[in-house]
Design an enzyme around this catalytic site. Structure first.
Site, PDB file in Angstrom:
ATOM      1  N   HIS A 171      45.388  48.028  27.683  1.00 54.06           N
ATOM      2  CA  HIS A 171      44.906  49.035  28.634  1.00 54.06           C
ATOM      3  C   HIS A 171      45.770  49.019  29.887  1.00 54.06           C
ATOM      4  O   HIS A 171      46.205  47.965  30.342  1.00 54.06           O
ATOM      5  CB  HIS A 171      43.428  48.801  28.994  1.00 54.06           C
ATOM      6  CG  HIS A 171      43.120  47.392  29.382  1.00 54.06           C
ATOM      7  ND1 HIS A 171      42.944  46.384  28.468  1.00 54.06           N
ATOM      8  CD2 HIS A 171      42.968  46.812  30.599  1.00 54.06           C
ATOM      9  CE1 HIS A 171      42.698  45.250  29.091  1.00 54.06           C
ATOM     10  NE2 HIS A 171      42.717  45.473  30.400  1.00 54.06           N
ATOM     11  N   PHE A 172      46.001  50.191  30.418  1.00 54.08           N
ATOM     12  CA  PHE A 172      46.736  50.367  31.667  1.00 54.08           C
ATOM     13  C   PHE A 172      45.729  50.744  32.753  1.00 54.08           C
ATOM     14  O   PHE A 172      44.989  51.716  32.605  1.00 54.08           O
ATOM     15  CB  PHE A 172      47.780  51.482  31.532  1.00 54.08           C
ATOM     16  CG  PHE A 172      48.965  51.091  30.684  1.00 54.08           C
ATOM     17  CD1 PHE A 172      48.850  50.975  29.303  1.00 54.08           C
ATOM     18  CD2 PHE A 172      50.186  50.829  31.270  1.00 54.08           C
ATOM     19  CE1 PHE A 172      49.933  50.600  28.527  1.00 54.08           C
ATOM     20  CE2 PHE A 172      51.282  50.450  30.503  1.00 54.08           C
ATOM     21  CZ  PHE A 172      51.157  50.332  29.130  1.00 54.08           C
ATOM     22  N   HIS A 173      45.716  49.952  33.826  1.00 50.13           N
ATOM     23  CA  HIS A 173      44.852  50.270  34.964  1.00 50.13           C
ATOM     24  C   HIS A 173      45.604  51.243  35.883  1.00 50.13           C
ATOM     25  O   HIS A 173      46.769  51.000  36.212  1.00 50.13           O
ATOM     26  CB  HIS A 173      44.576  49.024  35.802  1.00 50.13           C
ATOM     27  CG  HIS A 173      43.874  47.901  35.106  1.00 50.13           C
ATOM     28  ND1 HIS A 173      42.538  47.624  35.316  1.00 50.13           N
ATOM     29  CD2 HIS A 173      44.310  46.960  34.231  1.00 50.13           C
ATOM     30  CE1 HIS A 173      42.191  46.549  34.609  1.00 50.13           C
ATOM     31  NE2 HIS A 173      43.248  46.129  33.945  1.00 50.13           N
ATOM     32  N   HIS A 224      45.837  37.294  33.196  1.00 45.93           N
ATOM     33  CA  HIS A 224      44.613  37.966  33.677  1.00 45.93           C
ATOM     34  C   HIS A 224      44.067  39.030  32.733  1.00 45.93           C
ATOM     35  O   HIS A 224      43.295  39.887  33.158  1.00 45.93           O
ATOM     36  CB  HIS A 224      44.822  38.572  35.083  1.00 45.93           C
ATOM     37  CG  HIS A 224      45.413  37.602  36.058  1.00 45.93           C
ATOM     38  ND1 HIS A 224      44.700  36.554  36.581  1.00 45.93           N
ATOM     39  CD2 HIS A 224      46.661  37.485  36.567  1.00 45.93           C
ATOM     40  CE1 HIS A 224      45.470  35.844  37.375  1.00 45.93           C
ATOM     41  NE2 HIS A 224      46.672  36.376  37.384  1.00 45.93           N
ATOM     42  N   GLN A 225      44.444  38.969  31.450  1.00 49.03           N
ATOM     43  CA  GLN A 225      43.851  39.918  30.500  1.00 49.03           C
ATOM     44  C   GLN A 225      42.486  39.401  30.066  1.00 49.03           C
ATOM     45  O   GLN A 225      42.356  38.239  29.660  1.00 49.03           O
ATOM     46  CB  GLN A 225      44.755  40.094  29.265  1.00 49.03           C
ATOM     47  CG  GLN A 225      44.240  41.161  28.304  1.00 49.03           C
ATOM     48  CD  GLN A 225      45.182  41.402  27.127  1.00 49.03           C
ATOM     49  OE1 GLN A 225      46.115  40.628  26.890  1.00 49.03           O
ATOM     50  NE2 GLN A 225      44.942  42.474  26.394  1.00 49.03           N
ATOM     51  N   ASP A 228      36.923  52.436  34.875  1.00 46.59           N
ATOM     52  CA  ASP A 228      36.613  51.013  34.776  1.00 46.59           C
ATOM     53  C   ASP A 228      35.166  50.794  35.232  1.00 46.59           C
ATOM     54  O   ASP A 228      34.728  51.352  36.241  1.00 46.59           O
ATOM     55  CB  ASP A 228      37.585  50.208  35.655  1.00 46.59           C
ATOM     56  CG  ASP A 228      37.567  48.723  35.329  1.00 46.59           C
ATOM     57  OD1 ASP A 228      38.595  48.217  34.853  1.00 46.59           O
ATOM     58  OD2 ASP A 228      36.524  48.063  35.552  1.00 46.59           O
ATOM     59  N   ILE A 229      34.437  49.959  34.504  1.00 52.77           N
ATOM     60  CA  ILE A 229      33.010  49.748  34.799  1.00 52.77           C
ATOM     61  C   ILE A 229      32.799  48.927  36.079  1.00 52.77           C
ATOM     62  O   ILE A 229      31.765  49.031  36.727  1.00 52.77           O
ATOM     63  CB  ILE A 229      32.303  49.094  33.581  1.00 52.77           C
ATOM     64  CG1 ILE A 229      30.813  49.356  33.588  1.00 52.77           C
ATOM     65  CG2 ILE A 229      32.610  47.600  33.493  1.00 52.77           C
ATOM     66  CD1 ILE A 229      30.120  49.016  32.272  1.00 52.77           C
ATOM     67  N   ASN A 233      47.939  44.030  31.907  1.00 54.02           N
ATOM     68  CA  ASN A 233      47.955  42.574  31.718  1.00 54.02           C
ATOM     69  C   ASN A 233      48.059  42.214  30.239  1.00 54.02           C
ATOM     70  O   ASN A 233      47.379  42.818  29.409  1.00 54.02           O
ATOM     71  CB  ASN A 233      46.667  41.975  32.295  1.00 54.02           C
ATOM     72  CG  ASN A 233      46.513  42.237  33.782  1.00 54.02           C
ATOM     73  OD1 ASN A 233      47.492  42.249  34.514  1.00 54.02           O
ATOM     74  ND2 ASN A 233      45.276  42.455  34.228  1.00 54.02           N
TER      75      ASN A 233
END
Ligand code: 5GP
Ligand code: ZN
Length: 136
Positions: free
Chosen positions: A99-101, A92-93, A34-35, A86
């Site tokens: 994507h899965f964090h 909160h998307q 993640d950036i 999300n």
């Protein structure tokens, strides 16, 4: 790649059109840092299939995600961590490619969660379960 979309940020990352810190890739899945991580090692695992929400991803790609989450979470190596996914802006998307964090958690960093637990009766739970089952 047919399953991707030209105007999507994460589809561009999959195709190498936008740089990222890749940690894993196979035929159906891509994983990268993640950036703006909320913990060191915060990683995103995404299908090589463009869909905004989880239920829109074909089951074979989801099976690939399941395996990759196991592989990548082991490699991230956190003792405590959250896997978060999300769907929808109110949930909160912010990027509309599924994507899965994977987010390491310790006392100083990681995910904070509000968990507004309720206490429905057995009958109410039964009704909800029946509604869901009827749609499967
Ligand atoms: P969401 O809120 O949609 O679940 O999370 C989107 C995540 O994507 C955020 O954590 C954000 O930091 C990350 N992100 C947004 N743009 C980029 C980007 O260009 N590259 C990378 N590596 N991560 C991004
Ligand atoms: Zn996409």
């Amino acid at each position: 790649m047919e399953s991707l979309k030209d105007d999507c940020l994460f589809c561009k990352i999959i195709q190498g059109k936008i740089p990222c810190k890749k940690v894993y890739e196979n035929e159906t899945v891509f994983a990268f840092l993640d950036i703006n991580p909320i913990a060191v090692g915060h990683t995103l695992v995404i299908p090589k299939y463009h869909a905004a929400q989880c239920h829109e991803v074909p089951e074979d790609y989801m099976a690939g995600i399941g395996k990759a989450l196991s592989v990548v979470a082991k490699a991230v190596g956190a003792k405590n961590y959250n896997i978060l996914q999300n769907n929808g802006s109110i949930a909160h998307q912010a990027v509309f490619h599924v994507h899965f964090h994977i987010i390491p958690k310790d006392a100083k960093q990681g995910l904070g969660i509000q968990w507004p637990a309720t206490n429905p009766s057995g009958d109410e739970l039964e009704k909800t379960a029946e509604e869901i089952k009827s749609r499967i």
